[in-house]
Design a protein around this motif. Structure first.
Motif, mmCIF file in Angstrom:
data_model
loop_
_atom_site.group_PDB
_atom_site.id
_atom_site.type_symbol
_atom_site.label_atom_id
_atom_site.label_comp_id
_atom_site.label_asym_id
_atom_site.label_seq_id
_atom_site.Cartn_x
_atom_site.Cartn_y
_atom_site.Cartn_z
ATOM 1 N N GLU A 157 39.652 42.943 29.616
ATOM 2 C CA GLU A 157 38.803 42.537 28.497
ATOM 3 C C GLU A 157 39.246 41.182 27.945
ATOM 4 N N LEU A 158 40.560 41.003 27.839
ATOM 5 C CA LEU A 158 41.084 39.729 27.336
ATOM 6 C C LEU A 158 40.732 38.586 28.275
ATOM 7 N N GLU A 159 40.965 38.779 29.574
ATOM 8 C CA GLU A 159 40.690 37.708 30.531
ATOM 9 C C GLU A 159 39.196 37.410 30.607
ATOM 10 N N ARG A 160 38.381 38.425 30.496
ATOM 11 C CA ARG A 160 36.938 38.203 30.482
ATOM 12 C C ARG A 160 36.537 37.428 29.231
ATOM 13 N N PHE A 161 37.107 37.792 28.099
ATOM 14 C CA PHE A 161 36.836 37.095 26.845
ATOM 15 C C PHE A 161 37.192 35.617 26.965
ATOM 16 N N GLU A 162 38.266 35.330 27.699
ATOM 17 C CA GLU A 162 38.733 33.961 27.874
ATOM 18 C C GLU A 162 37.992 33.233 29.001
ATOM 19 N N GLY A 163 37.092 33.929 29.696
ATOM 20 C CA GLY A 163 36.336 33.303 30.765
ATOM 21 C C GLY A 163 37.067 33.224 32.087
ATOM 22 N N ASN A 164 38.154 34.012 32.225
ATOM 23 C CA ASN A 164 38.940 34.007 33.464
ATOM 24 C C ASN A 164 38.446 35.132 34.377
ATOM 25 N N ALA A 165 37.357 34.870 35.089
ATOM 26 C CA ALA A 165 36.699 35.917 35.863
ATOM 27 C C ALA A 165 37.611 36.500 36.936
ATOM 28 N N ARG A 166 38.347 35.649 37.635
ATOM 29 C CA ARG A 166 39.206 36.153 38.715
ATOM 30 C C ARG A 166 40.302 37.064 38.162
ATOM 31 N N ALA A 167 40.962 36.629 37.099
ATOM 32 C CA ALA A 167 42.021 37.449 36.504
ATOM 33 C C ALA A 167 41.457 38.744 35.938
ATOM 34 N N ALA A 168 40.269 38.680 35.339
ATOM 35 C CA ALA A 168 39.640 39.888 34.806
ATOM 36 C C ALA A 168 39.322 40.867 35.929
ATOM 37 N N THR A 169 38.783 40.341 37.025
ATOM 38 C CA THR A 169 38.459 41.195 38.170
ATOM 39 C C THR A 169 39.708 41.875 38.705
ATOM 40 N N GLU A 170 40.789 41.129 38.835
ATOM 41 C CA GLU A 170 42.047 41.706 39.329
ATOM 42 C C GLU A 170 42.550 42.801 38.396
ATOM 43 N N ALA A 171 42.441 42.573 37.093
ATOM 44 C CA ALA A 171 42.911 43.569 36.130
ATOM 45 C C ALA A 171 42.085 44.846 36.219
ATOM 46 N N TYR A 172 40.766 44.711 36.311
ATOM 47 C CA TYR A 172 39.912 45.903 36.398
ATOM 48 C C TYR A 172 40.146 46.650 37.712
ATOM 49 N N ARG A 173 40.335 45.925 38.797
ATOM 50 C CA ARG A 173 40.606 46.600 40.075
ATOM 51 C C ARG A 173 41.961 47.306 40.032
ATOM 52 N N SER A 174 42.933 46.708 39.378
ATOM 53 C CA SER A 174 44.234 47.366 39.216
ATOM 54 C C SER A 174 44.075 48.647 38.396
ATOM 55 N N ALA A 175 43.236 48.588 37.372
ATOM 56 C CA ALA A 175 42.988 49.774 36.553
ATOM 57 C C ALA A 175 42.340 50.883 37.372
ATOM 58 N N LEU A 176 41.412 50.519 38.232
ATOM 59 C CA LEU A 176 40.764 51.525 39.086
ATOM 60 C C LEU A 176 41.786 52.201 39.997
ATOM 61 N N ALA A 177 42.740 51.424 40.484
ATOM 62 C CA ALA A 177 43.766 51.992 41.361
ATOM 63 C C ALA A 177 44.748 52.864 40.587
ATOM 64 N N ALA A 178 44.973 52.541 39.316
ATOM 65 C CA ALA A 178 45.982 53.256 38.532
ATOM 66 C C ALA A 178 45.420 54.430 37.742
ATOM 67 N N ALA A 179 44.121 54.435 37.479
ATOM 68 C CA ALA A 179 43.538 55.458 36.602
ATOM 69 C C ALA A 179 43.615 56.839 37.228
ATOM 70 N N PRO A 180 43.983 57.856 36.453
ATOM 71 C CA PRO A 180 44.011 59.226 36.979
ATOM 72 C C PRO A 180 42.611 59.683 37.375
ATOM 73 N N ALA A 181 42.504 60.346 38.493
ATOM 74 C CA ALA A 181 41.203 60.798 38.969
ATOM 75 C C ALA A 181 40.579 61.828 38.043
ATOM 76 N N ASP A 182 41.414 62.516 37.261
ATOM 77 C CA ASP A 182 40.896 63.557 36.374
ATOM 78 C C ASP A 182 40.584 63.032 34.971
ATOM 79 N N VAL A 183 40.540 61.712 34.809
ATOM 80 C CA VAL A 183 40.155 61.113 33.520
ATOM 81 C C VAL A 183 38.965 60.184 33.786
ATOM 82 N N PRO A 184 37.775 60.758 33.947
ATOM 83 C CA PRO A 184 36.622 59.936 34.334
ATOM 84 C C PRO A 184 36.270 58.847 33.332
ATOM 85 N N ALA A 185 36.549 59.066 32.048
ATOM 86 C CA ALA A 185 36.194 58.050 31.057
ATOM 87 C C ALA A 185 36.965 56.752 31.288
ATOM 88 N N THR A 186 38.228 56.869 31.691
ATOM 89 C CA THR A 186 39.024 55.672 31.963
ATOM 90 C C THR A 186 38.501 54.956 33.198
#
Length: 217
Positions: free
Chosen positions: A96-125
């Motif tokens: 969210e911070l990187e997107r707010f700052e207009g850093n699309a590549r860094a934002a994309t990397e952060a969201y993809r990292s979150a997808l890899a780290a998020a527990p499968a049993d927490v769909p909201a995350t």
């Protein structure tokens, strides 16, 4: 009665229970009543009382973003990372911070990292990570990728805040007015005060030449 509920949460938080849930709920109440600075103070105190819980710093980072306090938001995310470097919520906040700052590549990397780290049993995350990724892809005009990401988010959390509105924005950009109208209408049905969806639907109707529909919104 929200006032009574808030008083009950305040009493519970003052007793310093074993988990920080009461402090987080108190910060939620403060934000709902427009008390952003007191909420930040509550979250700082919560982080002090519960040093292993990164949620306080993550929530505080989002409040600093609301206030356009970029350095403070980045410091809060760094604090959350120090407490739990594998926190998916921390990674979403970073996106969210990187997107707010207009850093699309860094934002994309952060969201993809979150997808890899998020527990499968927490769909909201998982849904928030997909939504964030879809929002970045929308801003980059990657229509097919954004549509797929946003639909993943909606499938995981059909009433996720802003999810259908973001999809409507994408479809309107792609000139798929019927799909945009449907997405905005569902967003408004879920949350009648969703001003982004209301504005988006009005623009779609104007683009379609339906001025009577705009006046009825």
């Amino acid at each position: 009665d929200l006032s009574a509920a808030r008083r009950a949460v305040e009493r519970l938080a003052s007793q310093r229970p074993d988990t920080g849930t009461a402090q987080l709920l108190l910060a939620d109440f403060q934000v709902m009543e427009g008390e952003i600075d007191p909420a930040i103070a509550t979250l700082r105190e919560g982080a002090r009382q519960y040093p292993n819980d990164e949620r306080f710093d993550v929530w505080r980072a989002r409040l600093h973003l609301i206030k356009d306090e970029i350095a403070e938001a980045r410091a809060a995310i760094a604090a959350a990372c120090a407490r739990n470097p594998r926190s998916a919520e921390m990674m979403i906040a970073e996106g969210e911070l990187e997107r707010f700052e207009g850093n699309a590549r860094a934002a994309t990397e952060a969201y993809r990292s979150a997808l890899a780290a998020a527990p499968a049993d927490v769909p909201a995350t998982l849904a928030r990570a997909w939504h964030g990724l879809g929002a970045v892809q929308t801003e980059r005009e990657d229509v097919a990728l954004a549509r797929a990401s946003l639909n993943r988010a909606i499938a995981l959390d059909p009433q996720g805040p802003g999810f259908r509105g973001e999809l409507g924005t994408l479809e309107a950009f792609a000139d798929n007015l019927a799909a945009a109208r449907a997405a905005f209408a569902q967003a408004i049905e879920d949350r009648p005060d969703d001003y982004v969806a209301l504005t988006g639907l009005g623009l779609v109707e104007l683009k379609s030449g339906n001025t009577d529909e705009v006046e009825s919104l």
